[in-house]
Design a protein around this motif. Structure first.
Motif, PDB file in Angstrom:
ATOM      1  N   PRO A   1       0.944  -1.232   0.088  1.00  0.00           N
ATOM      2  CA  PRO A   1       0.035   0.054   0.132  1.00  0.00           C
ATOM      3  C   PRO A   1       0.864   1.391   0.048  1.00  0.00           C
ATOM      4  O   PRO A   1       0.516   2.291  -0.592  1.00  0.00           O
ATOM      5  CB  PRO A   1      -0.960  -0.253   1.365  1.00  0.00           C
ATOM      6  CG  PRO A   1      -0.076  -1.046   2.187  1.00  0.00           C
ATOM      7  CD  PRO A   1       0.606  -2.064   1.313  1.00  0.00           C
ATOM      8  N   ASP A   2       1.938   1.093   0.493  1.00  0.00           N
ATOM      9  CA  ASP A   2       2.759   2.424   0.680  1.00  0.00           C
ATOM     10  C   ASP A   2       4.256   1.989   0.448  1.00  0.00           C
ATOM     11  O   ASP A   2       4.758   0.872   0.979  1.00  0.00           O
ATOM     12  CB  ASP A   2       2.782   3.075   2.145  1.00  0.00           C
ATOM     13  CG  ASP A   2       1.279   3.317   2.551  1.00  0.00           C
ATOM     14  OD1 ASP A   2       0.820   2.872   3.388  1.00  0.00           O
ATOM     15  OD2 ASP A   2       0.888   4.576   2.114  1.00  0.00           O
ATOM     16  N   LEU A   3       5.243   2.712  -0.183  1.00  0.00           N
ATOM     17  CA  LEU A   3       6.419   2.421  -0.536  1.00  0.00           C
ATOM     18  C   LEU A   3       7.358   3.626  -0.563  1.00  0.00           C
ATOM     19  O   LEU A   3       6.719   4.815  -1.196  1.00  0.00           O
ATOM     20  CB  LEU A   3       6.469   1.719  -1.859  1.00  0.00           C
ATOM     21  CG  LEU A   3       7.669   1.266  -2.498  1.00  0.00           C
ATOM     22  CD1 LEU A   3       8.205   0.048  -1.640  1.00  0.00           C
ATOM     23  CD2 LEU A   3       7.475   0.796  -3.934  1.00  0.00           C
ATOM     24  N   ILE A   4       8.405   3.692   0.151  1.00  0.00           N
ATOM     25  CA  ILE A   4       9.355   4.675  -0.103  1.00  0.00           C
ATOM     26  C   ILE A   4      10.377   4.378  -0.644  1.00  0.00           C
ATOM     27  O   ILE A   4      11.229   3.352  -0.409  1.00  0.00           O
ATOM     28  CB  ILE A   4       9.764   5.373   1.533  1.00  0.00           C
ATOM     29  CG1 ILE A   4       8.240   5.840   2.171  1.00  0.00           C
ATOM     30  CG2 ILE A   4      10.762   6.513   1.572  1.00  0.00           C
ATOM     31  CD1 ILE A   4       8.547   6.283   3.614  1.00  0.00           C
ATOM     32  N   LEU A   5      11.040   5.037  -1.472  1.00  0.00           N
ATOM     33  CA  LEU A   5      12.087   4.714  -2.460  1.00  0.00           C
ATOM     34  C   LEU A   5      13.333   5.812  -2.547  1.00  0.00           C
ATOM     35  O   LEU A   5      12.589   6.938  -2.464  1.00  0.00           O
ATOM     36  CB  LEU A   5      11.671   4.375  -3.763  1.00  0.00           C
ATOM     37  CG  LEU A   5      10.754   3.119  -4.330  1.00  0.00           C
ATOM     38  CD1 LEU A   5      10.364   3.418  -5.764  1.00  0.00           C
ATOM     39  CD2 LEU A   5      11.377   2.048  -3.785  1.00  0.00           C
TER      40      LEU A   5
ATOM     41  N   VAL B   1       6.519   7.242  -2.703  1.00  0.00           N
ATOM     42  CA  VAL B   1       7.106   8.238  -2.486  1.00  0.00           C
ATOM     43  C   VAL B   1       8.748   8.043  -2.858  1.00  0.00           C
ATOM     44  O   VAL B   1       9.219   7.159  -2.387  1.00  0.00           O
ATOM     45  CB  VAL B   1       7.034   9.121  -0.973  1.00  0.00           C
ATOM     46  CG1 VAL B   1       7.828   9.798  -0.868  1.00  0.00           C
ATOM     47  CG2 VAL B   1       5.531   9.145  -0.710  1.00  0.00           C
ATOM     48  N   VAL B   2       9.198   9.048  -3.822  1.00  0.00           N
ATOM     49  CA  VAL B   2      10.651   8.586  -4.134  1.00  0.00           C
ATOM     50  C   VAL B   2      11.642  10.061  -3.624  1.00  0.00           C
ATOM     51  O   VAL B   2      10.911  10.960  -3.822  1.00  0.00           O
ATOM     52  CB  VAL B   2      10.739   8.811  -5.605  1.00  0.00           C
ATOM     53  CG1 VAL B   2      12.134   8.713  -5.994  1.00  0.00           C
ATOM     54  CG2 VAL B   2      10.023   7.670  -6.282  1.00  0.00           C
TER      55      VAL B   2
ATOM     56  N   VAL C   1       0.407   8.082  -6.647  1.00  0.00           N
ATOM     57  CA  VAL C   1      -0.600   6.558  -6.566  1.00  0.00           C
ATOM     58  C   VAL C   1      -0.311   6.167  -7.620  1.00  0.00           C
ATOM     59  O   VAL C   1      -0.889   6.653  -8.741  1.00  0.00           O
ATOM     60  CB  VAL C   1      -1.889   7.291  -5.647  1.00  0.00           C
ATOM     61  CG1 VAL C   1      -2.583   5.725  -5.522  1.00  0.00           C
ATOM     62  CG2 VAL C   1      -1.683   7.791  -4.404  1.00  0.00           C
ATOM     63  N   TYR C   2      -0.211   4.814  -7.553  1.00  0.00           N
ATOM     64  CA  TYR C   2      -0.480   3.808  -8.703  1.00  0.00           C
ATOM     65  C   TYR C   2      -1.689   2.960  -8.694  1.00  0.00           C
ATOM     66  O   TYR C   2      -1.654   2.469  -7.492  1.00  0.00           O
ATOM     67  CB  TYR C   2       0.953   2.914  -9.074  1.00  0.00           C
ATOM     68  CG  TYR C   2       2.091   3.960  -9.425  1.00  0.00           C
ATOM     69  CD1 TYR C   2       2.644   4.670  -8.581  1.00  0.00           C
ATOM     70  CD2 TYR C   2       2.278   4.103 -11.028  1.00  0.00           C
ATOM     71  CE1 TYR C   2       3.718   5.450  -8.963  1.00  0.00           C
ATOM     72  CE2 TYR C   2       3.282   4.682 -11.222  1.00  0.00           C
ATOM     73  CZ  TYR C   2       4.080   5.514 -10.398  1.00  0.00           C
ATOM     74  OH  TYR C   2       5.160   6.370 -10.522  1.00  0.00           O
ATOM     75  N   PHE C   3      -2.637   3.102  -9.623  1.00  0.00           N
ATOM     76  CA  PHE C   3      -3.945   2.477  -9.710  1.00  0.00           C
ATOM     77  C   PHE C   3      -3.700   1.145 -10.768  1.00  0.00           C
ATOM     78  O   PHE C   3      -3.598   1.450 -11.698  1.00  0.00           O
ATOM     79  CB  PHE C   3      -5.025   3.204  -9.611  1.00  0.00           C
ATOM     80  CG  PHE C   3      -5.324   3.935  -8.500  1.00  0.00           C
ATOM     81  CD1 PHE C   3      -5.050   5.544  -8.795  1.00  0.00           C
ATOM     82  CD2 PHE C   3      -6.032   3.585  -7.524  1.00  0.00           C
ATOM     83  CE1 PHE C   3      -5.555   6.464  -7.539  1.00  0.00           C
ATOM     84  CE2 PHE C   3      -6.495   4.516  -6.228  1.00  0.00           C
ATOM     85  CZ  PHE C   3      -5.909   5.947  -6.489  1.00  0.00           C
ATOM     86  N   CYS C   4      -4.227   0.112 -10.124  1.00  0.00           N
ATOM     87  CA  CYS C   4      -4.652  -0.936 -10.875  1.00  0.00           C
ATOM     88  C   CYS C   4      -6.104  -1.002 -11.182  1.00  0.00           C
ATOM     89  O   CYS C   4      -6.945  -0.840 -10.151  1.00  0.00           O
ATOM     90  CB  CYS C   4      -3.949  -2.204 -10.553  1.00  0.00           C
ATOM     91  SG  CYS C   4      -4.595  -3.772 -11.231  1.00  0.00           S
ATOM     92  N   ALA C   5      -6.741  -1.320 -12.406  1.00  0.00           N
ATOM     93  CA  ALA C   5      -8.080  -1.536 -12.518  1.00  0.00           C
ATOM     94  C   ALA C   5      -8.387  -2.425 -13.579  1.00  0.00           C
ATOM     95  O   ALA C   5      -7.704  -2.656 -14.493  1.00  0.00           O
ATOM     96  CB  ALA C   5      -8.622   0.060 -13.103  1.00  0.00           C
ATOM     97  N   VAL C   6      -9.533  -3.009 -13.265  1.00  0.00           N
ATOM     98  CA  VAL C   6      -9.826  -4.504 -14.168  1.00  0.00           C
ATOM     99  C   VAL C   6     -11.226  -4.416 -14.591  1.00  0.00           C
ATOM    100  O   VAL C   6     -12.283  -3.683 -13.881  1.00  0.00           O
ATOM    101  CB  VAL C   6      -9.481  -5.752 -13.397  1.00  0.00           C
ATOM    102  CG1 VAL C   6      -8.100  -5.885 -12.897  1.00  0.00           C
ATOM    103  CG2 VAL C   6     -10.432  -5.897 -12.200  1.00  0.00           C
ATOM    104  N   VAL C   7     -11.877  -5.149 -15.616  1.00  0.00           N
ATOM    105  CA  VAL C   7     -13.011  -5.322 -16.075  1.00  0.00           C
ATOM    106  C   VAL C   7     -13.140  -6.746 -16.320  1.00  0.00           C
ATOM    107  O   VAL C   7     -12.420  -7.472 -16.684  1.00  0.00           O
ATOM    108  CB  VAL C   7     -13.334  -4.554 -17.606  1.00  0.00           C
ATOM    109  CG1 VAL C   7     -14.635  -4.925 -17.975  1.00  0.00           C
ATOM    110  CG2 VAL C   7     -13.138  -3.017 -17.587  1.00  0.00           C
ATOM    111  N   LEU C   8     -14.092  -7.016 -15.621  1.00  0.00           N
ATOM    112  CA  LEU C   8     -14.610  -8.510 -15.460  1.00  0.00           C
ATOM    113  C   LEU C   8     -14.783  -9.123 -17.025  1.00  0.00           C
ATOM    114  O   LEU C   8     -15.435  -8.320 -17.750  1.00  0.00           O
ATOM    115  CB  LEU C   8     -15.789  -8.713 -14.782  1.00  0.00           C
ATOM    116  CG  LEU C   8     -15.835  -8.731 -13.059  1.00  0.00           C
ATOM    117  CD1 LEU C   8     -17.165  -9.135 -12.440  1.00  0.00           C
ATOM    118  CD2 LEU C   8     -14.714  -9.899 -12.803  1.00  0.00           C
TER     119      LEU C   8
END
Lengths: 111, 116
Positions: free
Chosen positions: A9-13, A108-109, A84-91
């Motif tokens: 969910p959260d990532l610091i780079l 966050v970089v 924020v990176y979102f993934c989205a799908v269609v059934l």
């Protein structure tokens, strides 16, 4: 309904580091897209990738539809990759391309 | 490269006022959508529109909301009497006809609505 789970969910780079974001989905899909939401709230299309692998500059994505997951790779990260990176799908059934979004990966970089 | 455009980028309104958000989809696209994102939450589907009628709507899309294609280029979302909880980013999207369920959705940059 379909479940879309994103991790972490959260990532610091540190700038220059590589990272992998993961998207798991609970059912067969025939559309999967990755988006980047920048600090101003704008949604930027990154990849349309229901299956296979694509690359665009420092970003690449792979979807393994049979195993119900997709990965987004960020290489040599830059501060502009923050957001924020979102993934989205269609059934996979006849419908209206109703995208179901995950909760996103907050990246966050730091320089 | 063709893109979906939205106006206004930000609107501030008083509770109870009517708001119209405008979108110009990509010119050869015939399926249109509105999505909503409350601050800090995920993006949610509101409504899809094809052939001058609603083809699907979510439970969020109640009688306070309406959509319209008033001419050959614009696609609008109207909120009749805004509530505080309508404060959100609203995204318009479009996709080509003939590729429903398999085509890429293209999103606009969003309209941020703030209800006071």
């Amino acid at each position: 309904g379909i479940q879309v789970e994103q991790s972490p969910p959260d990532l610091i780079l540190q700038e220059g580091a590589n990272s992998t974001l993961r998207c798991n989905f609970s059912d067969s899909v025939n559309n999967l897209q990755w988006f980047h939401q920048n600090p101003w709230g704008q949604l930027i299309n990154l990849f349309y990738i229901p299956s296979g692998t694509k690359q665009n500059g420092r970003l690449s994505a792979t979807t393994v539809a049979t195993e119900r997951y997709s990965l987004l790779y960020i290489s040599s990260s830059q501060t502009t990759d923050s957001g924020v990176y979102f993934c989205a799908v269609v059934l996979y059934f006849y419908g209206n391309n109703r995208l179901a979004f995950g909760k996103g990966n907050q990246v966050v970089v730091i320089p | 490269e063709p893109e979906v455009t939205q106006t206004p980028s930000h609107q501030v309104t008083q509770m109870g006022q009517e708001v119209i958000l405008r979108c110009v989809p990509i010119s050869n696209h015939l399926y249109f959508y509105w999505y909503r994102q409350i601050l800090g939450q995920k993006v949610e589907f509101l409504v899809s529109f094809y052939n001058n009628e609603i083809s699907e709507k979510s439970e969020i899309f109640d009688d306070q909301f309406s959509v319209e294609r008033p001419d050959g280029s614009n696609f609008t979302l109207k909120i009749r009497s805004t509530k505080l909880e309508d404060s959100a980013m609203y995204f318009c999207a479009s996709t080509e006809a003939g590729v429903v369920n398999t085509g890429e959705l293209f999103f606009g940059e969003g309209s941020r609505l703030t209800v006071l």
